[in-house]
Design a protein around this motif. Structure first.
Motif, short mmCIF file in Angstrom:
data_model
loop_
_atom_site.label_atom_id
_atom_site.label_comp_id
_atom_site.label_asym_id
_atom_site.label_seq_id
_atom_site.Cartn_x
_atom_site.Cartn_y
_atom_site.Cartn_z
N SER A 63 9.07 10.83 9.28
CA SER A 63 9.07 11.92 10.26
C SER A 63 8.92 11.36 11.66
O SER A 63 9.56 11.83 12.60
CB SER A 63 7.93 12.89 9.97
OG SER A 63 8.02 13.39 8.68
N ASP A 192 13.64 17.61 8.63
CA ASP A 192 12.45 16.95 8.10
C ASP A 192 12.03 17.63 6.81
O ASP A 192 11.39 18.67 6.82
CB ASP A 192 11.32 17.01 9.14
CG ASP A 192 10.19 16.07 8.77
OD1 ASP A 192 10.18 15.58 7.63
OD2 ASP A 192 9.31 15.83 9.62
N GLU A 193 12.39 17.05 5.69
CA GLU A 193 12.11 17.62 4.37
C GLU A 193 12.39 19.12 4.33
O GLU A 193 11.50 19.91 4.06
CB GLU A 193 10.64 17.36 3.98
CG GLU A 193 10.29 15.88 4.05
CD GLU A 193 9.00 15.55 3.31
OE1 GLU A 193 8.63 16.33 2.43
OE2 GLU A 193 8.40 14.51 3.63
MG LIG Z 1 6.80 13.69 7.08
#
Ligand SMILES: [Mg+2]
Ligand SMILES: Nc1ncnc2c1ncn2[C@@H]1O[C@H](COP(=O)(O)OP(=O)(O)O)[C@@H](O)[C@H]1O
Lengths: 271, 435
Positions: A63, A192-193
């Motif tokens: 991230s 991000d995910e």
């Molecule tokens: Mg992360």
């Protein structure tokens, strides 16, 4: 859909590396949180109209690296980024770069769906409004419609565009966030995910969507699911404890990893 | 917790210990709940007692004794020259008219002392009422009317049963003859309780039966207006800056600590500051709501800042990320997303701060808002007093009739406080968080 992606990946692998256009280049990127060096010396090319997956165990800096591309790390007190990132030949880490403009070029979708507590319409219209992309109401509506259509949300919400965005299901909310991001026509979309808070069906829907929209955008996605990386990405970068350990074509990384740590991670021994 | 490392223990024995403990745990829980209910009951009982005592001694102030007299609007007393002009009427001897009516009703009062005692039955305010009547309708001059006139405060107390009759004459504010006259009026049906309109329309007075709450209420209104206009924008701007823009460093930490300390400063200190700075240095008018409002704004600022910062902190960071990620600038993020979401919290914090300010007395004493003021203030620069100070002034007055008025003023003050707090609750409900 998985078959489709695999086919696409094979096709890309078959073509010579040189003709794949590079959209962004990270050179010697490092990130510090105060004194902690969370990311070291990352070099990575992001290719245009491809999906680049960042994988690795929790806390390895995926991230952190992703947030360098739209300078979201600027918003964290005590966070310092070194090195350089070129986006189409422009250095984006330079202090004189206007982050507002940068973030119009590089959109972001977050881990937890975070629609504004406003109507569905206003969510999608927000970016075009603040960046002045529509000169009339009709034009704005056109942008909202096409963004919702492109994310496949249109049929589900066309009758309630003025219902709050937060009233949608988790999967729909995440697609709304993607629609909101693409409404400003960014060049790169960071994710991000994006599926970690969603059920398998909603996840499949988003993966399909990612594959559809990549023709128009360049996508960088962080994922903790190796299956997902294999399904949606053309290029994969494996991070471990703040280092970029291995990068390459997704196919390649998953079938013949060179580094021992990559090997252990994808076979499930670390992570 | 079941100990998994000792498998030699029989499963039945384990569940028995668990069951025994469970019983104790439930008992503890029940006990705790009882304590809670007990605490609430005690608090409610105290609150109820408070309300019952105050309302119980206040309600009689909302009615006022009136006596019926035959009034002759004597032209010689009102308008001796016969000009019929408003000016002449304004100068008319209406007190003499009331006195004549009383003498007419009780011709047996002859001596000077007797007459003076007789005149005490009707309030001096009755003359002003008659003047107003004649000014509105000059045709009354020369006419005779049966009119209900405001009774004096001692008569009012007697009729309301708050003056004991069975004590020696010298211990009473009314002598035996006066009581006899009131009884005579009463026997003829000429004594009546009427709604005390004057209490809500008049300013302060030395005569309890003429004193009203409006002057103080208007003074409070102007004071609160000044407080709100100063404290709300300043407080919210400070909170937004500290929470959304300021870097988190030693300086902002020092500022934060100071704001928290400011919230704990005794209010009278703000009054002294107001006296020293606003009156003595800036030369602003004494006793004026504008200065009171400024002093109370200083006092309310920390409350608003702290409440607003808490409200801003409660906005999830994901909303800020979403906006920043879309390319909104920090100002846009704050004003399009964060501040609107924090608004209910900010507003209810503000109302609570204002409610505190409304009930504040001590700092206002310092800047002279404790003066005896009869006129209803016409603006924030006129001399005025405020509701809690009015309560203080009346509580300090010797006349028996001010006691019930003190309670009535407290009821009015509480009424406004309840309204404000209900407003805060409603705001919170209306803008229930939607993320
Ligand atoms: Mg992360
Ligand atoms: N805001 C922050 N402040 C301090 N340290 C942070 C912050 N965000 C992340 N880190 C640290 O940086 C490292 C990388 O974090 P992150 O990029 O979030 O990992 P990942 O996304 O790969 O799980 C972790 O060790 C984490 O503790």
């Amino acid at each position: 859909m998985t078959g489709q992606t695999a086919a696409a990946a094979t096709e890309v692998v078959a073509s010579p590396e040189e003709i794949r256009e590079v959209k962004a280049t990270a050179r010697e990127v490092g990130v510090f949180y105060g004194e902690t060096n969370a990311l070291r010396n990352v070099n990575l090319d992001i290719r245009k109209n491809e999906v680049t997956a960042l994988i690795g165990p929790s806390g390895c800096g995926k991230s952190t690296f992703l947030r360098c591309f739209n300078r979201m790390n600027d918003t964290i007190d005590g966070c310092r980024v070194v090195g350089g990132i070129m986006l189409d030949g422009d250095e984006i880490l330079a202090p004189n770069v206007d982050v507002v403009h940068l973030r119009a070029r590089v959109g972001m979708v977050f881990q937890k769906p975070n629609p504004f507590p406003k109507s569905i319409f206003d969510n999608v219209a927000y970016g075009p409004r603040i960046h002045g992309l529509a000169s009339s109401r009709a034009e704005l509506e056109e942008i909202v419609d096409s963004s919702l259509k492109r994310t496949g949300l249109w049929d589900e919400v066309k009758d309630r565009l003025h219902a709050p965005g937060t009233s949608l299901s988790g999967g729909q909310q995440q697609r709304l966030c993607i629609a909101r991001a693409i409404a400003v026509q960014p060049e790169v979309i960071l994710m991000d995910e994006p599926c970690s808070a969603l059920d398998p069906i909603a996840t499949a829907r988003i993966e399909e969507l990612i594959d559809e929209i990549r023709q128009h955008y360049t996508i960088v996605i962080v994922t903790h699911s190796m299956q997902q990386a294999a399904r949606v990405s053309q290029q994969t970068a494996f991070f471990h404890l703040g280092d970029l350990v291995e990068k390459g074509d997704t196919e390649h990384i998953f079938t013949a990893p060179r580094d021992e740590r990559t090997q252990s991670y994808i076979t499930g021994r670390i992570g | 917790m079941i100990d998994m490392t000792r498998p030699e223990r029989e499963p039945g024995a384990i569940s028995k210990t668990v069951a025994d403990r469970l019983k104790r745990r439930h008992a503890a829980e029940r006990r705790f709940r009882l304590y809670g209910i007990g605490a609430i009951a005690a608090a409610m009982a105290i609150l109820l007692t408070l309300f019952v005592t105050i309302v119980g001694s206040a309600y009689t102030a909302f009615v006022q004794t009136h006596v019926k007299l035959e009034v002759f609007f004597d032209p010689r007393k009102i308008d001796p020259e016969g000009t019929n002009s408003a000016e002449a009427i304004r100068g008319g001897d209406f007190g003499g008219i009331v006195k004549a009516s009383l003498r007419n009703r009780f011709p047996e009062a002859t001596g000077r002392r007797d007459k003076r005692h007789l005149y005490d039955i009707v309030s001096t305010g009755a003359a002003f009422d008659l003047r107003t009547m004649v000014l509105e309708n000059p045709d009354l001059i020369g006419a005779t009317r049966d009119l209900w006139l405001v009774a004096g405060d001692d008569v009012d107390m007697l009729v309301k049963g708050k003056m004991p009759r069975d004590v020696p004459e010298t211990d009473r504010r009314l002598n035996d003859r006066q009581i006899a006259w009131v009884d005579a009026l009463s026997a003829d049906g000429d004594v009546e309780m009427r709604f005390n309109t004057r209490f809500f329309t008049a300013g302060d007075s030395r005569e309890p039966e003429l004193a009203g709450i409006l002057g103080a209420a208007v003074g409070s209104f102007y004071t609160m207006l000044v407080t709100l206009v100063l404290a709300f924008p300043l407080g919210v701007a400070t909170a937004v800056y500290l929470e959304e823009f300021a870097p988190k460093n030693r300086w902002t930490a020092v500022i934060e600590i100071n704001i928290n300390n400011l919230a704990a400063v005794p209010s009278i200190v703000f009054g002294l500051l107001g006296l020293a700075v606003f009156l003595n240095v800036a030369g602003l008018p004494r006793s004026a709501p504008v200065v009171g409002g400024m002093v109370l704004a200083l006092m309310t600022l920390p409350t608003i800042i702290i409440a607003s910062r808490a409200a801003l902190k409660a906005v999830p960071p994901s909303i800020r990320e979403a906006a920043l990620g879309m390319g909104a600038s920090r100002i846009q993020t704050t004003f399009h997303h964060v501040a609107p979401l924090a608004m209910p919290g900010i507003l209810s914090g503000t109302i609570i701060g204002m409610a505190q300010a409304l009930g504040e007395t001590a700092p206002l004493l310092m800047i002279g808002m404790v003066a005896f003021i009869v006129d209803i203030p016409g603006g924030p620069f006129d001399a005025a007093t405020v509701l809690p100070v009015q309560v203080f002034l009346w509580a300090d007055s010797p006349e028996r009739a001010f006691t019930e008025r003190t309670s009535a003023a407290i009821v009015v003050l509480l009424f406004f406080l309840v309204i404000m707090n209900a407003g805060a609750v409603l705001l919170r409900k209306k803008f229930e968080r939607r993320w």
